[in-house]
Scaffold this active site. Structure first.
Site, PDB file in Angstrom:
ATOM      1  N   GLU A 171     148.501  49.379  63.322  1.00 17.45           N
ATOM      2  CA  GLU A 171     149.549  49.953  62.457  1.00 17.45           C
ATOM      3  C   GLU A 171     149.453  51.478  62.382  1.00 17.45           C
ATOM      4  OE1 GLU A 171     151.883  48.063  61.936  1.00 17.45           O
ATOM      5  OE2 GLU A 171     150.838  46.184  62.340  1.00 17.45           O
ATOM      6  N   HIS A 273     157.462  42.505  71.299  1.00 13.55           N
ATOM      7  CA  HIS A 273     156.118  41.933  71.117  1.00 13.55           C
ATOM      8  C   HIS A 273     155.762  40.935  72.220  1.00 13.55           C
ATOM      9  CE1 HIS A 273     156.770  43.289  66.928  1.00 13.55           C
ATOM     10  NE2 HIS A 273     155.461  43.423  66.915  1.00 13.55           N
TER      11      HIS A 273
HETATM   12 ZN   LIG Z   1     153.332  46.817  66.111  1.00 18.05          ZN
END
Ligand SMILES: [Zn+2]
Length: 354
Positions: A171, A273
């Site tokens: 993150e 993703h």
């Molecule tokens: Zn990410």
């Protein structure tokens, strides 16, 4: 200027393909966890961020040390950041998730500072703010444009997301990208954005654990799988393997490791993703070929390329070219490095232009 929309459309560490699978589960608890977790994707709580000009200077900054603050949302979704629970000069809070967020953001700060000579996400000492206990049963973590936000899971299927150094590092790395090349969060540039964060996350874990490329685990997120999910390698892995296969709740890891498997879905901003598996695997192959400690070889090359040599709409070919160029630049005395990197990309179906 980054708009709410740009960040608001971004999802957390746990990708939509897993959250959707849990949501469709006949297991009522998992269905509910997924429902609560989907809150994250609404975008309503994303920060409006004013960003300086695209590429920050690379001049060495005076070391100010980490500027960490951890806030406790105590199960609320807003207002962010919540109640201050731990700060740099304060006493330990005695709250496990607060201390985990504090510790992991400190390790991540130290890695960027000591290994990559970067002073926090903006190279100017940006404070590392974390909010923990986000909502009830939320199984995810995200960077909202200015800070980290962590859910605590339900304790059975998912443990608090603060438990994973790799998730924290992932993150914070989104923050680094947002202050540098700001790779657009869709299709190939979005998959590169996700991949950079996974690459930094495994690098930071390996650096912290003093593991070399051959001995490392290479998967991310295993620490947040609770007893209800059972042991998994992680939620994704940079190796050729599947992180999970025919799992009773998660199904099978869908990430391709070669361009032939590129998913042209419109979901998840063009499968950011999923398709990140391709550049992730190129990094893994390059790191294995270069050998030794990843943070001394492949990681600085990837960092140089992804934070300095790519345009916002970069393609996989651009990334292959940029990392090969960065290897020539950083390791001019080791021409085999650039060759190894171009070969690694070729092995996943992407041809460097240099
Ligand atoms: Zn990410």
């Amino acid at each position: 200027m980054v708009t709410i929309g740009e960040f608001g459309r971004r999802s957390g560490f746990l990708p939509p393909y897993i959250v959707r699978r849990l949501h469709e589960s006949e297991n009522a608890s998992l269905h509910n966890i997924a429902f609560d977790t989907r809150e994250l994707d609404s975008g309503a709580r994303m920060a409006r961020e004013v960003r300086p000009a695209r590429i920050m200077g690379r001049a060495a900054m005076p070391s100010v040390g980490p500027q960490r603050k951890v806030y406790d949302l105590a199960g609320n979704l807003d207002p962010l950041p919540g109640t201050l629970s731990r700060s740099e000069k304060g006493q330990p809070s005695g709250v496990e998730v607060v201390e985990e967020a504090f510790e992991h953001s400190g390790i991540t700060y130290n890695f960027f500072k000591k290994v990559l000579k970067r002073e926090s996400v903006d190279n100017a000492g940006h404070p590392l703010i974390s909010s923990v206990n986000y909502g009830v049963h939320v199984a995810n973590a995200f960077w909202n444009g200015v800070q980290m936000v962590y859910g605590s899971g339900d304790g059975h299927y998912f443990l608090p997301f603060t438990k994973s150094l790799g998730i924290c590092a992932h993150e914070i790395s989104h923050g680094v990208i947002s202050f540098t090349t700001n790779l657009a969060y869709s299709e190939q540039s979005g998959a590169l954005n996700e991949s950079f964060c996974d690459v930094m996350a495994v690098s930071i874990e390996q650096w912290h654990l003093k593991q070399n490329a051959a001995d490392a685990n290479w998967a991310l997120g295993r620490e947040v799988a609770g007893p209800g999910l059972g042991q998994i390698d992680g939620f994704r892995t940079l190796t050729a393997a599947k992180a999970f296969e025919e799992h009773v709740f998660l199904g099978t890891d869908p990430q391709p490791k070669h361009l032939d498997g590129y998913d042209t879905t419109s979901d998840d901003h063009g499968g950011v993703h999923v398709n990140s598996g391709i550049p992730n695997h190129a990094f893994y192959l390059a790191a294995q070929e270069l050998g030794g400690n990843v943070w001394e070889r492949a990681t600085p090359i990837w960092f140089e390329a992804f934070t300095g040599l790519l345009n916002q709409d970069a393609s996989f070919v651009d990334a292959a070219t940029a990392t090969t160029l960065a290897a020539k630049r950083l390791f001019s005395g080791e021409p085999s490095y650039a060759t190894a990197i171009a070969d690694a990309w070729r092995a996943v179906g992407v041809q460097s232009e240099v």
